[in-house]
Design a protein around this motif. Structure first.
Motif, PDB file in Angstrom:
ATOM      1  N   LEU A 112     -15.834 -24.080  -1.402  1.00 38.41           N
ATOM      2  CA  LEU A 112     -15.805 -25.205  -0.460  1.00 38.41           C
ATOM      3  C   LEU A 112     -17.103 -26.004  -0.520  1.00 38.41           C
ATOM      4  CD1 LEU A 112     -14.052 -23.541   2.605  1.00 38.41           C
ATOM      5  CD2 LEU A 112     -13.111 -25.286   1.082  1.00 38.41           C
ATOM      6  N   ALA A 113     -18.211 -25.330  -0.721  1.00 34.54           N
ATOM      7  CA  ALA A 113     -19.489 -26.032  -0.854  1.00 34.54           C
ATOM      8  C   ALA A 113     -19.531 -26.853  -2.137  1.00 34.54           C
ATOM      9  CB  ALA A 113     -20.646 -25.035  -0.815  1.00 34.54           C
ATOM     10  N   SER A 114     -18.944 -26.334  -3.212  1.00 39.25           N
ATOM     11  CA  SER A 114     -18.938 -27.088  -4.470  1.00 39.25           C
ATOM     12  C   SER A 114     -18.074 -28.348  -4.377  1.00 39.25           C
ATOM     13  CB  SER A 114     -18.466 -26.205  -5.624  1.00 39.25           C
ATOM     14  OG  SER A 114     -17.069 -25.990  -5.544  1.00 39.25           O
ATOM     15  N   SER A 127     -17.280 -16.168  -1.688  1.00 37.87           N
ATOM     16  CA  SER A 127     -16.735 -16.905  -2.833  1.00 37.87           C
ATOM     17  C   SER A 127     -15.974 -18.140  -2.365  1.00 37.87           C
ATOM     18  CB  SER A 127     -15.806 -16.011  -3.651  1.00 37.87           C
ATOM     19  OG  SER A 127     -16.531 -14.959  -4.226  1.00 37.87           O
ATOM     20  N   THR A 128     -15.167 -17.969  -1.338  1.00 36.39           N
ATOM     21  CA  THR A 128     -14.401 -19.097  -0.807  1.00 36.39           C
ATOM     22  C   THR A 128     -15.320 -20.167  -0.242  1.00 36.39           C
ATOM     23  OG1 THR A 128     -12.579 -17.603  -0.294  1.00 36.39           O
ATOM     24  CG2 THR A 128     -12.583 -19.743   0.817  1.00 36.39           C
ATOM     25  N   ALA A 129     -16.322 -19.740   0.521  1.00 35.25           N
ATOM     26  CA  ALA A 129     -17.269 -20.696   1.099  1.00 35.25           C
ATOM     27  C   ALA A 129     -18.055 -21.411  -0.001  1.00 35.25           C
ATOM     28  CB  ALA A 129     -18.212 -19.984   2.059  1.00 35.25           C
ATOM     29  N   LEU A 149     -18.621 -27.869   2.634  1.00 33.62           N
ATOM     30  CA  LEU A 149     -19.699 -27.150   3.320  1.00 33.62           C
ATOM     31  C   LEU A 149     -20.995 -27.381   2.557  1.00 33.62           C
ATOM     32  CD1 LEU A 149     -17.948 -23.698   3.986  1.00 33.62           C
ATOM     33  CD2 LEU A 149     -18.248 -25.565   5.606  1.00 33.62           C
ATOM     34  N   LYS A 150     -22.092 -27.043   3.179  1.00 37.58           N
ATOM     35  CA  LYS A 150     -23.395 -27.147   2.513  1.00 37.58           C
ATOM     36  C   LYS A 150     -23.767 -25.782   1.953  1.00 37.58           C
ATOM     37  CE  LYS A 150     -24.898 -30.958   5.274  1.00 37.58           C
ATOM     38  NZ  LYS A 150     -25.982 -31.682   5.823  1.00 37.58           N
ATOM     39  N   LEU A 151     -24.073 -25.754   0.658  1.00 36.49           N
ATOM     40  CA  LEU A 151     -24.346 -24.492  -0.029  1.00 36.49           C
ATOM     41  C   LEU A 151     -25.521 -23.752   0.604  1.00 36.49           C
ATOM     42  CD1 LEU A 151     -23.646 -22.546  -2.274  1.00 36.49           C
ATOM     43  CD2 LEU A 151     -25.157 -23.840  -3.779  1.00 36.49           C
TER      44      LEU A 151
END
Length: 98
Positions: free
Chosen positions: A37-39, A32-34, A43-45
């Protein structure tokens, strides 16, 4: 991809992998955290999805391997111990019946 990004993806993989084996690790929270961060573009989803999927698949496979090989070793040890302890022998007999 910077070094900190690589650490983030490796962390996602590692925590999801460990969560598959020992459920106290925060695999879902990490994903969920990653994803958040991607949104936000940190980071890249797609890489988050790959890291999480690989962690889950390999973690589940590791748990399967542990479950397939571990009980045989444990049973051999318990059988050897049960010859010395009558209570352990009775407990194992009860488990075999149920």
């Amino acid at each position: 991809m910077s070094g900190s990004d690589a650490v983030a993806y490796l962390t996602v993989f590692a925590l999801v992998f460990c969560d598959a084996i020992v459920p106290i690790f925060p695999g879902e929270t990490t994903l969920s955290t990653a994803s958040v961060l991607a949104s936000q573009g940190e980071l890249k989803l797609g890489l988050v999805i790959v890291a999480g999927a690989l962690g889950a698949i390999l973690g589940d496979s590791a748990l399967y391997w542990i479950a397939r090989t571990g009980p045989k070793r444990l049973k051999a040890r318990l059988d050897a111990s049960s010859e010395k302890d009558e209570r352990l022998s009775k407990g194992l007999a009860l488990l075999d019946r149920s």
